[in-house]
Design an enzyme around this catalytic site. Structure first.
Site, PDB file in Angstrom:
ATOM      1  N   GLU A 134       0.847  -1.201   0.000  1.00 30.78           N
ATOM      2  CA  GLU A 134       0.000   0.000   0.000  1.00 30.78           C
ATOM      3  C   GLU A 134       0.876   1.242   0.000  1.00 30.78           C
ATOM      4  O   GLU A 134       2.061   1.160   0.278  1.00 30.78           O
ATOM      5  CB  GLU A 134      -0.842   0.041   1.286  1.00 30.78           C
ATOM      6  CG  GLU A 134      -1.854  -1.064   1.384  1.00 30.78           C
ATOM      7  CD  GLU A 134      -2.418  -1.206   2.792  1.00 30.78           C
ATOM      8  OE1 GLU A 134      -1.982  -0.458   3.697  1.00 30.78           O
ATOM      9  OE2 GLU A 134      -3.278  -2.072   2.977  1.00 30.78           O
ATOM     10  N   LYS A 136       2.316   4.599   1.604  1.00 30.88           N
ATOM     11  CA  LYS A 136       2.547   5.075   2.958  1.00 30.88           C
ATOM     12  C   LYS A 136       2.164   6.556   2.970  1.00 30.88           C
ATOM     13  O   LYS A 136       2.905   7.418   2.509  1.00 30.88           O
ATOM     14  CB  LYS A 136       3.996   4.895   3.369  1.00 30.88           C
ATOM     15  CG  LYS A 136       4.229   5.228   4.822  1.00 30.88           C
ATOM     16  CD  LYS A 136       5.574   4.727   5.295  1.00 30.88           C
ATOM     17  CE  LYS A 136       5.743   4.929   6.779  1.00 30.88           C
ATOM     18  NZ  LYS A 136       5.588   6.321   7.194  1.00 30.88           N
ATOM     19  N   ASP A 138       1.369  10.268   4.007  1.00 32.94           N
ATOM     20  CA  ASP A 138       2.120  11.181   4.861  1.00 32.94           C
ATOM     21  C   ASP A 138       1.184  12.268   5.382  1.00 32.94           C
ATOM     22  O   ASP A 138       1.109  13.365   4.846  1.00 32.94           O
ATOM     23  CB  ASP A 138       3.263  11.792   4.033  1.00 32.94           C
ATOM     24  CG  ASP A 138       4.322  12.425   4.907  1.00 32.94           C
ATOM     25  OD1 ASP A 138       4.276  12.223   6.130  1.00 32.94           O
ATOM     26  OD2 ASP A 138       5.193  13.122   4.361  1.00 32.94           O
ATOM     27  N   TYR A 247      -6.577   1.996   6.437  1.00 34.80           N
ATOM     28  CA  TYR A 247      -5.745   0.936   5.863  1.00 34.80           C
ATOM     29  C   TYR A 247      -5.484  -0.245   6.785  1.00 34.80           C
ATOM     30  O   TYR A 247      -4.693  -1.106   6.470  1.00 34.80           O
ATOM     31  CB  TYR A 247      -4.414   1.499   5.370  1.00 34.80           C
ATOM     32  CG  TYR A 247      -3.715   2.410   6.364  1.00 34.80           C
ATOM     33  CD1 TYR A 247      -3.227   1.909   7.574  1.00 34.80           C
ATOM     34  CD2 TYR A 247      -3.559   3.765   6.097  1.00 34.80           C
ATOM     35  CE1 TYR A 247      -2.602   2.730   8.479  1.00 34.80           C
ATOM     36  CE2 TYR A 247      -2.929   4.601   7.007  1.00 34.80           C
ATOM     37  CZ  TYR A 247      -2.455   4.073   8.199  1.00 34.80           C
ATOM     38  OH  TYR A 247      -1.845   4.895   9.103  1.00 34.80           O
ATOM     39  N   LYS A 352      10.881   3.181   2.453  1.00 39.49           N
ATOM     40  CA  LYS A 352      10.939   4.649   2.417  1.00 39.49           C
ATOM     41  C   LYS A 352      11.517   5.119   1.087  1.00 39.49           C
ATOM     42  O   LYS A 352      12.550   4.609   0.646  1.00 39.49           O
ATOM     43  CB  LYS A 352      11.831   5.164   3.560  1.00 39.49           C
ATOM     44  CG  LYS A 352      11.295   4.846   4.943  1.00 39.49           C
ATOM     45  CD  LYS A 352      10.042   5.609   5.283  1.00 39.49           C
ATOM     46  CE  LYS A 352      10.263   6.944   5.885  1.00 39.49           C
ATOM     47  NZ  LYS A 352      10.548   7.138   7.245  1.00 39.49           N
ATOM     48  N   CYS A 446      34.023  40.996 -13.629  1.00 40.62           N
ATOM     49  CA  CYS A 446      33.866  39.645 -14.165  1.00 40.62           C
ATOM     50  C   CYS A 446      34.974  38.745 -13.608  1.00 40.62           C
ATOM     51  O   CYS A 446      36.151  39.111 -13.681  1.00 40.62           O
ATOM     52  CB  CYS A 446      33.939  39.683 -15.693  1.00 40.62           C
ATOM     53  SG  CYS A 446      33.994  38.027 -16.399  1.00 40.62           S
ATOM     54  N   CYS A 449      37.266  37.875 -16.929  1.00 44.38           N
ATOM     55  CA  CYS A 449      38.005  38.866 -17.719  1.00 44.38           C
ATOM     56  C   CYS A 449      38.144  40.212 -17.006  1.00 44.38           C
ATOM     57  O   CYS A 449      38.701  41.155 -17.573  1.00 44.38           O
ATOM     58  CB  CYS A 449      37.341  39.059 -19.074  1.00 44.38           C
ATOM     59  SG  CYS A 449      35.783  39.954 -18.968  1.00 44.38           S
ATOM     60  N   CYS A 464      28.468  40.474 -17.526  1.00 43.52           N
ATOM     61  CA  CYS A 464      29.743  40.898 -18.102  1.00 43.52           C
ATOM     62  C   CYS A 464      29.439  41.255 -19.550  1.00 43.52           C
ATOM     63  O   CYS A 464      28.969  40.406 -20.302  1.00 43.52           O
ATOM     64  CB  CYS A 464      30.751  39.752 -18.035  1.00 43.52           C
ATOM     65  SG  CYS A 464      32.185  40.018 -19.090  1.00 43.52           S
ATOM     66  N   CYS A 469      34.863  38.038 -23.735  1.00 43.42           N
ATOM     67  CA  CYS A 469      35.255  37.387 -22.475  1.00 43.42           C
ATOM     68  C   CYS A 469      35.424  35.890 -22.738  1.00 43.42           C
ATOM     69  O   CYS A 469      34.546  35.244 -23.310  1.00 43.42           O
ATOM     70  CB  CYS A 469      34.182  37.631 -21.416  1.00 43.42           C
ATOM     71  SG  CYS A 469      34.376  36.647 -19.935  1.00 43.42           S
TER      72      CYS A 469
HETATM   73  S1  IVH Z   1       0.070   0.029   8.776  1.00 44.21           S
HETATM   74  C1  IVH Z   1       0.656  -2.373  12.427  1.00 44.21           C
HETATM   75  N1  IVH Z   1      -0.360   1.171   6.477  1.00 44.21           N
HETATM   76  O1  IVH Z   1       3.071   4.965   8.863  1.00 44.21           O
HETATM   77  C2  IVH Z   1       0.786  -1.658  11.159  1.00 44.21           C
HETATM   78  N2  IVH Z   1       0.660   2.464   8.200  1.00 44.21           N
HETATM   79  O2  IVH Z   1       5.422   4.068  11.075  1.00 44.21           O
HETATM   80  C3  IVH Z   1       0.646  -0.221  11.380  1.00 44.21           C
HETATM   81  N3  IVH Z   1       1.109   4.788   7.571  1.00 44.21           N
HETATM   82  O3  IVH Z   1       2.239   6.607  11.458  1.00 44.21           O
HETATM   83  C4  IVH Z   1       0.730   0.657  10.247  1.00 44.21           C
HETATM   84  N4  IVH Z   1       0.326   4.661   5.521  1.00 44.21           N
HETATM   85  O4  IVH Z   1       0.086   5.773  10.333  1.00 44.21           O
HETATM   86  C5  IVH Z   1       0.135   1.331   7.719  1.00 44.21           C
HETATM   87  N5  IVH Z   1      -0.831   2.074   4.393  1.00 44.21           N
HETATM   88  C6  IVH Z   1      -0.346   2.222   5.623  1.00 44.21           C
HETATM   89  C7  IVH Z   1       0.178   3.440   6.089  1.00 44.21           C
HETATM   90  C8  IVH Z   1       0.684   3.524   7.380  1.00 44.21           C
HETATM   91  C9  IVH Z   1       0.878   5.448   6.423  1.00 44.21           C
HETATM   92  C10 IVH Z   1       1.751   5.395   8.747  1.00 44.21           C
HETATM   93  C11 IVH Z   1       1.159   4.998  10.051  1.00 44.21           C
HETATM   94  C12 IVH Z   1       2.267   5.283  11.029  1.00 44.21           C
HETATM   95  C13 IVH Z   1       3.482   5.080  10.209  1.00 44.21           C
HETATM   96  C14 IVH Z   1       4.176   3.814  10.593  1.00 44.21           C
END
Ligand code: IVH
Length: 731
Positions: A134, A136, A138, A247, A352, A446, A449, A464, A469
């Site tokens: 999935e 991640k 932010d 999620y 990451k 410059c 030159c 310049c 130059c």
């Molecule tokens: S699962 C036990 N799925 O990432 C599993 N976390 O360090 C727990 N986060 O702040 C997390 N997208 O909120 C999971 N698709 C995703 C996520 C996700 C973002 C965040 C989570 C937490 C950090 C984990």
């Protein structure tokens, strides 16, 4: 400890150059710097190191404490998951702890994770484990509790065990159902995990409004989201345009309080159920405007790696901020076998993305003279890894940029490189100064030159104005031979500089009367290279005149306007006879460009040079390619029609089409016998079959496509000069 010292200490720890090495002193140092970075990140919202660097420090401390458990103090940053709760909101206990995720950074880390999972599950090495991958997200992490089908509580993650109660605020998010029919499945109480986010475009609008209202701007969508979750007045939250993705199913019990989690076999099933119940969950299908799906169930770790890499490339085009991917073992039975550490589940890992920001020291500022005399300050940085490349030189644009950001030599600076964007300096970290930093002295003359620099009134750059130059002459030669101009292969920057130093080149005309015997006898050349160079130069002499016009470094005369001009003359030197008005009769040629070209062709030095070039065999006559500017398409795919089908693994569809167009291809809308090339990605369907049946269509993989177009992918940067003014003599 002073901020400056903490910062230095963290750099030493990261480089492994800290002395002494005794474990106790090291652990203490690590704890101090990690706490400091947490405070900068979570409290001030102003981190000084990248997530990657912070993670490295955290891992060092974890490893040290694992080796010497007696060094683990109750207040160590590893002993709580995140910082303290604030006092403004009621504190609530999560039904199950909200753990963190372990981190990975490359394919190798993911392979290690896969091996570890197999070991924990007693599976043999060759077997495949299925993973859900999935995005991640932010934003701000949230936990939602539903009892008897009603949203009863929402909380922030807090320290993982307990968070702030923010139910009233979460109720304002339309993507969070206030009711959901869990009872149909015999679920009486459930806790869900997710992330509250703000779309990037919504974020821009919010900041725009704040700008107009004279309010401070948010640094990024995450800050706007986490701040939005914690508003005292829910009406304020409602104005932030927050959305919530869910999620994870954290906990579910029936009316008797018994867990019903065993009813689900896989993570996928849980997510599917949540979707059915009306939650916003990661999508298995790519939406029409997305080229990749938000989640994919992968048969093995190799598929996981491919999907993660594809998203790393695509992240900037996605509507929300993401900072990586999350990989989860799909089978809940296998998840149970993997278990947990106190910090993270062993069945999941975050991948990451490469850091886009890093801090490094500004060693010096150098001033470079461009082909039209503009003097550009360039920051010389201590080399730093940024999104996959090492960065050591970054343009500082002009004096105003340096002054407004108060950038000083010796400063620690924050550097960013997002997507394909050229790296730039975000800011100097003033709080880390120790007094030894020096202001940047802008030169009066410059640097090459020594001609006094001038700053035309309506320009941002110092210039310049000596067109003889040395720096300008060399830069113009480099531009003259470059891909977008005369395109002379084998005559790049370093060769030109070498030839120039040998006294072989005084003007671009000299490029066409090189002594090839002398070239052949040069170190690194030889007969063959000299012959190839001669071939490339002879070929360039026959170029259409739009290339020649473009190669002359007239301000603002880019490839497009060169084509417009080339279509109007049978011989380049006819432009000597044009008056200003004649230029302006051409659509798309404005007064500034008209004046620049007019001045150029009314300078005898320049026209004499062109005459010499003609004598040396350079073509000055209009060719067929010059006659129709619109259709003068070039590139390795010129005249071909192309179509993409299936999911590409490294390119987005939009990117692929852009590259194809840059290579001269036209984008087709379907498979027909007029189609020249079909590029197939994963899961290509009927289009591939149809093309195969036709038998006239070339079928390429993505790799093949990339190999054919890379040559043509470089953007045309020749006409985007911010410069203005009058061209004097040339060469
Ligand atoms: S699962 C036990 N799925 O990432 C599993 N976390 O360090 C727990 N986060 O702040 C997390 N997208 O909120 C999971 N698709 C995703 C996520 C996700 C973002 C965040 C989570 C937490 C950090 C984990």
């Amino acid at each position: 400890m002073e901020q400056r010292n903490l910062f230095d200490l963290s750099k030493q720890l990261l480089e492994g150059s800290l002395h002494p090495h005794e474990p106790a002193a090291r652990a203490q140092a690590l704890r101090a710097v990690i706490r400091y970075h947490e405070w900068r990140y979570y409290i001030l919202n102003d981190p000084l190191v990248s997530d990657y660097e912070y993670d490295q420090l955290y891992k060092q401390l974890e490893a040290l404490e694992a080796e010497f458990p007696e060094l683990r103090t109750p207040d160590s940053p590893t002993q709580r998951v995140s910082p303290d709760l604030t006092e403004d909101f009621a504190t609530v206990q999560h039904l199950t702890p909200m753990l963190s995720l372990d981190n990975s950074y490359d394919a190798e880390d993911l392979q290690d994770f896969d091996e570890q999972v197999k070991k924990l599950c007693s599976l043999d090495k060759e077997s495949d484990v299925e993973y859900c991958v999935e995005l991640k997200y932010d934003g701000g992490t949230i936990a939602l509790v539903y009892e008897n089908d009603t949203l009863v509580r929402a909380a922030t993650r807090g320290n993982g065990a307990a968070g702030d109660e923010i139910t009233a605020n979460i109720r304002t998010l339309r993507s969070v159902p206030l009711q959901a029919a869990f009872s149909k499945l015999g679920i009486a109480k459930v806790e869900l995990r997710g992330e509250a986010l703000i779309r990037k475009d919504v974020f821009e609008k919010i900041n725009q409004k704040r700008l107009e209202a004279g309010e401070t701007l948010f640094a990024n969508p995450r800050n706007a989201a986490t701040g939005g979750l914690r508003m005292k007045d829910p009406k304020e939250t409602a104005t932030r345009g927050l959305e919530a993705f869910v999620y994870q199913l954290g906990f579910a019990t029936d009316a008797e309080g018994n867990s019903v989690m065993e009813r689900f076999k896989t993570h996928d099933e849980g997510i599917h159920l949540l979707r059915e119940l009306g939650f916003k969950v990661p999508q298995h299908q790519a939406a029409p405007h997305n080229h990749l799906e938000e989640t994919r169930t992968c048969k093995n770790i190799a598929e996981v790696v491919a999907f993660c890499n594809a998203w790393q490339e695509y992240r900037d085009e996605y509507a929300y901020e993401i900072d990586g991917m999350v990989i989860k073992v799909n089978s809940l039975a296998l998840q149970a076998q993997c278990g947990y550490t106190s910090h993270h589940p062993r069945w999941a890992i975050a991948f990451k993305f490469k850091a886009r920001q890093a801090t490094t020291r500004l060693r010096d500022v150098e001033f470079q003279v461009g082909k039209t005399g503009a003097v550009t300050p360039v920051a010389k940085l201590e080399p730093v890894a940024l999104a996959g490349v090492t960065v050591s030189n970054v343009s500082l644009h002009n004096e105003e940029f340096i002054r407004s950001k108060d950038i000083r030599i010796g400063d620690q600076v924050l550097v960013e490189r997002a997507g394909d964007v050229i790296p730039y300096i975000v800011k100097s970290l003033e709080e880390l100064r120790d007094g030894s930093e020096q202001p940047v002295e802008y030169p009066k003359n410059c640097p090459v030159c020594s001609t006094p620099l001038v700053k035309p009134e309506d320009e941002a750059v110092w210039r310049c104005e000596n067109s003889d130059c040395e720096a300008q002459v060399v830069q113009r030669m480099i531009f003259h031979t470059s891909k977008h101009a005369m395109d002379i292969e084998g005559l790049g920057e370093s060769t030109i500089e070498r030839f120039y130093k040998l006294g072989w080149l005084h003007s671009i005309a000299d490029l066409y009367r090189l002594d090839y015997d002398a070239v052949a006898s040069m170190e690194g050349f030889g007969e063959k290279s000299a012959k190839n160079l001669r071939g490339a130069i002879e070929k360039a002499k026959q170029n259409p005149i739009y290339r020649l016009l473009h190669s002359l470094s007239v301000h603002h005369l880019g490839q497009k306007s060169s084509k417009l001009l080339a279509a109007e003359v049978t011989h380049v030197l006819e432009l000597r006879d044009w008056d200003l008005e004649r230029y302006q009769e051409i659509k798309d040629i404005g007064p500034v460009l008209a004046r620049n070209v007019y001045n150029f062709f009314h300078n005898e030095h320049n026209t004499a040079l062109l005459e010499t070039m003609e004598q040396l065999g350079v073509n000055l006559r209009q060719t067929e390619a010059d006659k129709k500017p619109e259709s003068a398409v070039e590139g390795p795919l010129a005249g071909k029609s192309i179509l993409f089908t299936g999911t590409l693994s490294t390119l987005t569809r939009e990117d692929a089409e852009k590259r194809a167009a840059a290579a001269g291809a036209s984008i087709a809308s379907g498979v027909s016998k007029n189609l020249s090339i079909l590029v197939v990605g994963e899961k290509a369907g009927s289009k591939l079959k149809k093309a195969q049946a036709l038998g006239t269509v070339d079928i390429w993989t993505e790799t093949e496509f990339l190999a054919r177009v890379t040559e043509a992918a470089a953007p045309d940067t020749s006409a985007d000069s911010p410069e203005d003014g009058t061209q004097l003599g040339l060469f």
